[in-house]
Design an enzyme around this catalytic site. Structure first.
Site: not given
Ligand SMILES: *Cc1c(COP(=O)(O)O)cnc(C)c1O
Length: 382
Positions: A54, A106, A179, A204
């Site tokens: 962990r 998002y 983000d 992504k």
């Molecule tokens: C997909 C996404 C998230 C969330 O990420 P996960 O890996 O699906 O939990 C957050 N911010 C943006 C801009 C995203 O495209």
């Protein structure tokens, strides 16, 4: 090889930050799935860095090191998803704290933060942060502890001035979190522009092959108290990524700069094609001169404008769904940043957040751009 601090991102990524596998001499890091690590007859750890899965895994540490280098960060932490990274960040807030959140980002982020803030009695102010004046007054009026923005935003492709957001956050003694999922660390190093913490859904483009869920937080100043709190939260609450996922991330990141370059080039051509198409009402892509955030994006992004765009089909929801239904090559699926192009009718997922029913979100992959344009062209001919 020892990598010096001025090594370029392409080299850091391609060479996994310069690591060779010590035990085998392999040019690829080994995958060690063990959840626990042994001690010798004197009770000393065989490897003082590893106690329990962990907290310690070599592949997780290496993936974090690569990400920190790509972001020009002091430290980076991986999580089992982007949402787990966001949750770990917000769980450090005390009850009664304040948050300024960009609106129209998002949907998963907005939805979770709203629920969390309500439960914790945290004052949440949602603001159209691409408007500097609105962002500034939201910060002045709400005295936030965290300012959270997303640039380019998903699915509106708004551009946020990170340096300006940073100055607003500083005046309120708030932490600015960006983000940067749609930009990737290749196109924008948010920390260099003034963010305190940059977050990505590594699910992504960072992984890029649509086969790993992962999230990352990276920080400019690891002495900020919030970083110790986030680390403790990850360790104690256990939102740790698996060794195999971290290993796949290392593999995926080797081609990150190359993929981002190709995806951005394809996306630019597709955006220009769509903008000139008779059955397209408008295109949201920061690489287009018609985009309201273009000048800022050109300053804040280097080497392209990313793989994400949205466009409005001329017509109704039914017309937009007809276009999606006719796609032959581009997959009908959510998510973004993978090597394969994906298209999604966002209104199917978000019906109450003001998404136009004729909006289609497109994530452009690395395929031959002529094939992608051909597919869009036949689907749009109605
Ligand atoms: C997909 C996404 C998230 C969330 O990420 P996960 O890996 O699906 O939990 C957050 N911010 C943006 C801009 C995203 O495209």
């Amino acid at each position: 090889m020892k990598m010096t601090s001025n090594i370029k991102p392409d080299t850091i990524a391609a060479q996994a930050a310069g690591h060779l596998d010590g035990a085998s001499g392999g040019v690829v890091p080994s995958l060690q799935p063990s959840t626990t690590f042994a001690r010798d007859e004197n009770n000393a750890l065989l490897n003082s860095e590893n106690i329990y899965g962990r907290d310690n895994n070599d592949a997780v540490r290496l993936a974090e090191e690569i990400l920190a280098k790509l972001e020009n960060a002091k430290d980076a932490l991986l999580f089992p998803s982007g949402m787990a990274a966001i949750a770990a960040l917000f769980r450090t807030l005390p009850n009664g704290a304040g948050v300024v959140l960009q609106s129209g980002i998002y949907w998963g982020t907005t939805h979770w933060i709203r629920t969390f803030c309500e439960r914790r009695n945290i004052k949440l102010s949602e603001v159209e942060a691409s408007d500097n004046a609105l962002l500034q007054s939201a910060c002045e009026e709400n005295n936030p502890d965290i300012v959270f923005v997303e640039t380019p935003s998903n699915p509106w492709l708004k551009t946020i001035d990170i340096a300006f957001a940073s100055s607003c956050a500083k005046k309120s003694n708030a932490i600015l979190v960006v983000d940067g999922t749609a930009a990737t660390p290749i196109l924008t190093r948010a920390l260099d522009h003034g963010a305190d913490i940059v977050m990505h859904s590594a699910t992504k483009a960072i992984n890029g092959h649509s086969d790993v869920l992962a999230g990352v937080l990276a920080i400019k100043n690891e002495d900020l108290p919030i970083w110790a709190d986030i680390k403790a939260d990850r360790h104690d609450a256990g939102a740790i990524i698996g060794a195999f996922e971290a290993w796949l991330l290392i593999r995926g990141m080797r081609t990150l700069p190359l993929r981002v370059e190709r995806m951005s080039r394809n996306a630019q051509q597709i955006a220009e094609f769509l903008e000139s198409h008779a059955n397209v009402e408008s295109v949201l892509y920061p690489g287009l001169e018609s985009h309201e955030g273009h000048a800022l994006a050109a300053k804040q992004m280097q080497g392209g404008f990313g793989s994400l765009m949205s466009f409005l089909v001329k017509g109704s929801e039914a017309d937009a769904l007809k276009v999606v239904g006719k796609m032959q090559l581009i997959h009908r699926a959510t998510s973004l940043g993978g090597v394969e192009s994906l298209i999604e009718h966002r209104f199917t997922i978000e019906t109450e957040t003001g998404i136009p029913p004729n909006l289609l979100r497109l994530s452009v992959g690395i395929e031959a751009v002529s094939d992608l344009i051909g597919d869009l062209d036949q689907a749009l001919s109605f």
